[in-house]
Design a protein around this motif. Structure first.
Motif, PDB file in Angstrom:
ATOM      1  N   THR A  62      54.288  -4.246  75.449  1.00 41.47           N
ATOM      2  CA  THR A  62      53.386  -4.425  76.539  1.00 41.47           C
ATOM      3  C   THR A  62      53.410  -3.420  77.629  1.00 41.47           C
ATOM      4  O   THR A  62      52.886  -3.004  78.337  1.00 41.47           O
ATOM      5  N   HIS A  63      54.819  -2.840  77.487  1.00 50.33           N
ATOM      6  CA  HIS A  63      55.309  -1.464  79.098  1.00 50.33           C
ATOM      7  C   HIS A  63      56.291  -0.538  78.581  1.00 50.33           C
ATOM      8  O   HIS A  63      57.283  -1.235  77.720  1.00 50.33           O
ATOM      9  N   PRO A  64      56.635   0.383  79.222  1.00 50.83           N
ATOM     10  CA  PRO A  64      57.640   1.272  79.067  1.00 50.83           C
ATOM     11  C   PRO A  64      58.718   1.341  79.311  1.00 50.83           C
ATOM     12  O   PRO A  64      59.226   1.732  79.858  1.00 50.83           O
ATOM     13  N   TRP A  66      62.866  -0.132  78.586  1.00 56.24           N
ATOM     14  CA  TRP A  66      63.493  -0.332  77.133  1.00 56.24           C
ATOM     15  C   TRP A  66      63.267  -1.356  76.437  1.00 56.24           C
ATOM     16  O   TRP A  66      63.335  -1.949  75.231  1.00 56.24           O
ATOM     17  N   ASP A  67      63.560  -2.930  76.839  1.00 52.96           N
ATOM     18  CA  ASP A  67      63.645  -3.928  77.188  1.00 52.96           C
ATOM     19  C   ASP A  67      62.234  -4.257  75.851  1.00 52.96           C
ATOM     20  O   ASP A  67      62.500  -5.481  75.163  1.00 52.96           O
ATOM     21  N   HIS A  68      61.418  -3.758  75.856  1.00 47.45           N
ATOM     22  CA  HIS A  68      60.323  -3.853  75.284  1.00 47.45           C
ATOM     23  C   HIS A  68      59.937  -2.951  74.551  1.00 47.45           C
ATOM     24  O   HIS A  68      57.991  -2.818  73.948  1.00 47.45           O
ATOM     25  N   LEU A  69      60.245  -1.743  74.111  1.00 49.90           N
ATOM     26  CA  LEU A  69      60.658  -0.948  73.160  1.00 49.90           C
ATOM     27  C   LEU A  69      60.578  -0.920  72.505  1.00 49.90           C
ATOM     28  O   LEU A  69      60.889  -0.141  71.711  1.00 49.90           O
ATOM     29  N   GLY A 166      53.261  -9.958  79.744  1.00 47.09           N
ATOM     30  CA  GLY A 166      54.240  -8.698  79.951  1.00 47.09           C
ATOM     31  C   GLY A 166      55.342  -9.547  80.483  1.00 47.09           C
ATOM     32  O   GLY A 166      55.469  -9.939  81.077  1.00 47.09           O
ATOM     33  N   ASP A 167      56.064  -8.011  81.861  1.00 50.25           N
ATOM     34  CA  ASP A 167      56.397  -8.334  82.621  1.00 50.25           C
ATOM     35  C   ASP A 167      55.431  -8.655  84.198  1.00 50.25           C
ATOM     36  O   ASP A 167      56.297  -8.244  85.066  1.00 50.25           O
ATOM     37  N   MET A 168      55.149  -9.693  84.314  1.00 51.91           N
ATOM     38  CA  MET A 168      54.505 -10.390  84.910  1.00 51.91           C
ATOM     39  C   MET A 168      55.100 -12.139  84.790  1.00 51.91           C
ATOM     40  O   MET A 168      54.735 -12.422  84.034  1.00 51.91           O
ATOM     41  N   GLY A 209      57.045 -12.529  79.600  1.00 54.92           N
ATOM     42  CA  GLY A 209      57.652 -11.253  78.723  1.00 54.92           C
ATOM     43  C   GLY A 209      58.781 -12.240  78.870  1.00 54.92           C
ATOM     44  O   GLY A 209      60.088 -11.620  77.593  1.00 54.92           O
ATOM     45  N   HIS A 210      59.481 -12.407  80.229  1.00 50.40           N
ATOM     46  CA  HIS A 210      61.024 -13.762  80.417  1.00 50.40           C
ATOM     47  C   HIS A 210      60.665 -14.328  81.380  1.00 50.40           C
ATOM     48  O   HIS A 210      59.799 -14.975  82.016  1.00 50.40           O
ATOM     49  N   GLY A 211      61.106 -15.429  80.820  1.00 49.16           N
ATOM     50  CA  GLY A 211      60.779 -16.985  81.337  1.00 49.16           C
ATOM     51  C   GLY A 211      60.423 -18.401  80.047  1.00 49.16           C
ATOM     52  O   GLY A 211      59.835 -17.859  79.249  1.00 49.16           O
TER      53      GLY A 211
HETATM   54 ZN   LIG Z   1      61.722  -6.487  80.446  1.00 49.50          ZN
END
Ligand SMILES: [Zn+2]
Length: 275
Positions: A62-64, A66-69, A166-168, A209-211
């Motif tokens: 979803t985005h650049p 590290w924890d998503h790559l 993703g991270d939102m 992405g988290h939660g």
């Molecule tokens: Zn993340």
């Protein structure tokens, strides 16, 4: 360990920061979104998918960050995608050998040895006019914006009623703005929230992405919660936000807030403009 959230969409929640990997069933295998963080978890996920007779036929980051790559060799050699801007950002980062060294400093030391970095970020960029992920399965629409990280994409699996954010829209992490080389990170974030609001009208399941996974009511509630936080940050008000308060899940989140506030204050002093 794989949990179905709706027919054809499963998630695996990592022990690291409640990171959600998302598995979408297609005709000849699965799409794997943000595969996970810990090597043994990704290996177990690969085994589960193999037992189900479901090879990974495509991946997406979803985005650049590290924890998503990350990726594990047992997940196989399917094409891994991201937006063009995400892929270009990763390519730049990877061209600097110090980036991986820096990542090892960001990873909490107690898990560092369990995070396999060799296949980190090997993604192919989808050109900016790509509306959906190219794969043989349900349509997965790409909602690209510039909040949080360059080329960040939320994914909309319309026929399943699922938004992968993703991270939102997290219930445990506050909005984290992209304060590197961005002209107006506050407006970028608010614009992204408007975009998600427009895209998520018929969504039944929200996967951050988290939660925790949210239902239909949570989509709007979390958009409002993120927006209220960003407004408070913009106006230097004290946010009343459960993700920051005494009941916060992560005790480091207040520190993130303090740093964001400090960097935004410094930017506005430097630019001589408010916000
Ligand atoms: Zn993340």
């Amino acid at each position: 360990m794989l949990r179905q959230v709706v027919e054809g969409v499963l998630i695996h929640e990592s022990g690291f920061c409640q990171s959600n990997a998302v598995v979408v069933h297609g005709r000849a295998g699965v799409l794997l979104i943000d595969p996970g963080v810990l090597g043994y978890e990704m290996a177990a996920l690969a085994n589960d998918l193999r037992e189900l007779g479901q090879p990974v036929v495509a991946g997406f980051s979803t985005h650049p960050h590290w924890d998503h790559l990350l990726w594990h060799d047992r997940l196989g050699a399917a094409p891994r995608y991201g937006t063009a801007r995400c892929a270009a950002t990763v390519r730049d980062l990877l061209s600097d050998a110090r980036w991986k060294a820096r990542i090892t400093e960001w990873i909490p030391p107690d898990i560092a040895e369990q995070v396999p970095l060799d296949l980190l970020g090997l993604i192919t960029g989808l050109s900016a006019d790509t509306a959906r992920i190219p794969w043989d399965g349900p349509h997965v629409g790409i909602v690209e914006h510039q909040a949080h990280a360059p080329g960040h994409a939320a994914l909309l699996i319309e026929e399943r009623g699922v938004l992968v954010a993703g991270d939102m829209l997290s219930d445990v992490l506050i909005p984290m703005l992209d304060l590197n080389d961005t002209a107006d990170p506050i407006e970028d974030y608010l614009a992204a929230l408007r975009l998600l609001e427009g895209a998520a009208g018929d969504v039944d399941v929200l996967v951050p992405g988290h939660g925790s996974i949210g239902g239909a009511d949570q989509v709007r509630a979390r958009i409002e919660q993120d927006r209220a936080y960003v407004h408070a940050l913009r106006d230097a008000h004290v946010p009343s936000d459960p993700r920051l308060g005494p009941a916060a899940t992560y005790d480091w989140v207040p520190g993130v807030h303090a740093r964001q506030l400090q960097r935004l204050t410094r930017r506005s002093q430097r630019d001589g403009t408010p916000g």
